[in-house]
Design an enzyme around this catalytic site. Structure first.
Site, PDB file in Angstrom:
ATOM      1  N   VAL A   8     -47.340 -55.561-113.447  1.00  0.00           N
ATOM      2  CA  VAL A   8     -47.540 -56.152-112.126  1.00  0.00           C
ATOM      3  C   VAL A   8     -48.338 -55.143-111.306  1.00  0.00           C
ATOM      4  O   VAL A   8     -48.360 -53.958-111.618  1.00  0.00           O
ATOM      5  CB  VAL A   8     -46.218 -56.522-111.410  1.00  0.00           C
ATOM      6  CG1 VAL A   8     -45.548 -57.711-112.078  1.00  0.00           C
ATOM      7  CG2 VAL A   8     -45.278 -55.336-111.347  1.00  0.00           C
ATOM      8  N   SER A   9     -48.984 -55.634-110.259  1.00  0.00           N
ATOM      9  CA  SER A   9     -49.891 -54.783-109.490  1.00  0.00           C
ATOM     10  C   SER A   9     -49.214 -53.865-108.493  1.00  0.00           C
ATOM     11  O   SER A   9     -49.723 -52.795-108.186  1.00  0.00           O
ATOM     12  CB  SER A   9     -50.911 -55.645-108.753  1.00  0.00           C
ATOM     13  OG  SER A   9     -51.685 -56.360-109.690  1.00  0.00           O
ATOM     14  N   THR A  10     -48.074 -54.280-107.960  1.00  0.00           N
ATOM     15  CA  THR A  10     -47.423 -53.457-106.945  1.00  0.00           C
ATOM     16  C   THR A  10     -45.956 -53.227-107.278  1.00  0.00           C
ATOM     17  O   THR A  10     -45.355 -53.981-108.045  1.00  0.00           O
ATOM     18  CB  THR A  10     -47.498 -54.127-105.552  1.00  0.00           C
ATOM     19  OG1 THR A  10     -46.735 -55.330-105.582  1.00  0.00           O
ATOM     20  CG2 THR A  10     -48.930 -54.423-105.146  1.00  0.00           C
TER      21      THR A  10
END
Length: 190
Positions: A8-10
């Site tokens: 996931v990006s964050t």
């Protein structure tokens, strides 16, 4: 061994949906990462690639978890194949190099991507040739020497010559003018 990769990006985002899908699909170990896909250096992905052995399978929920660009995807698949391993996407069924059909589809997609890059390159060359035929040059402009930067700074500081005229005199753009002025003003104040 089937190695899952979930990303996931964050930090705030949740991996649960990916972890559940990868486990259900048979992943024996899942490497997790919370980092943007646009970063070239993803430590956990690198760890997964280092771990790969012949006949291993890298399993991802979908390609956006693995890469953000076609070029990046093809580079990753090439690295995986060099290790004698395969890759499989749960969402994009055409990406499954464990089967002859999947390898064919990936090769076909890689061929289309290479064809597209070659066309872009060809169009760029043709555009540059057409521009040269009209007396224009392509590519970067030569760097400004210190004498020209000083002259640009002096003209700019006097505030009598319009910016466009200064740019035309030296064959530069406004950003280049501002960069030269900034550099020379720092030297003058030092």
């Amino acid at each position: 061994m089937i190695l899952g990769y979930a990303r996931v990006s964050t930090v705030e985002q949740n991996l649960d949906r990916q972890l559940d899908a990868l486990t259900k699909a048979g992943a024996e170990e899942i490497i997790q990462e919370k980092i943007t896909g646009t970063k070239a250096d993803r430590p956990e992905l690198n760890r997964l690639l280092d771990k790969l052995r012949p006949n291993d399978v890298v399993l991802v929920m979908d390609l956006t978890r693995l890469s953000r660009s076609t070029k990046d995807l093809f580079n990753l698949v090439e690295q995986i194949e060099k290790k004698g391993a395969n890759i499989k996407s749960l969402k994009e069924s055409w990406l499954d190099t464990t089967t002859p059909q999947g390898k064919l589809m990936f090769t076909f997609m890689a061929g289309i991507s290479q064809f597209e890059r070659d066309l872009i390159s060809q169009r760029t060359r043709e555009g540059l040739e057409a521009a040269r035929a009209r007396g224009r040059k392509g590519g970067r402009r030569p760097k400004l020497d210190q004498a020209k930067k000083k002259a640009i700074y002096d003209l700019y500081s006097q505030k009598k010559t319009p910016l466009k005229d200064i740019c035309d005199m030296f064959g530069i753009t406004k950003p280049t003018l501002y960069k030269a002025v900034d550099e020379m003003s720092k030297k003058a104040s030092a």
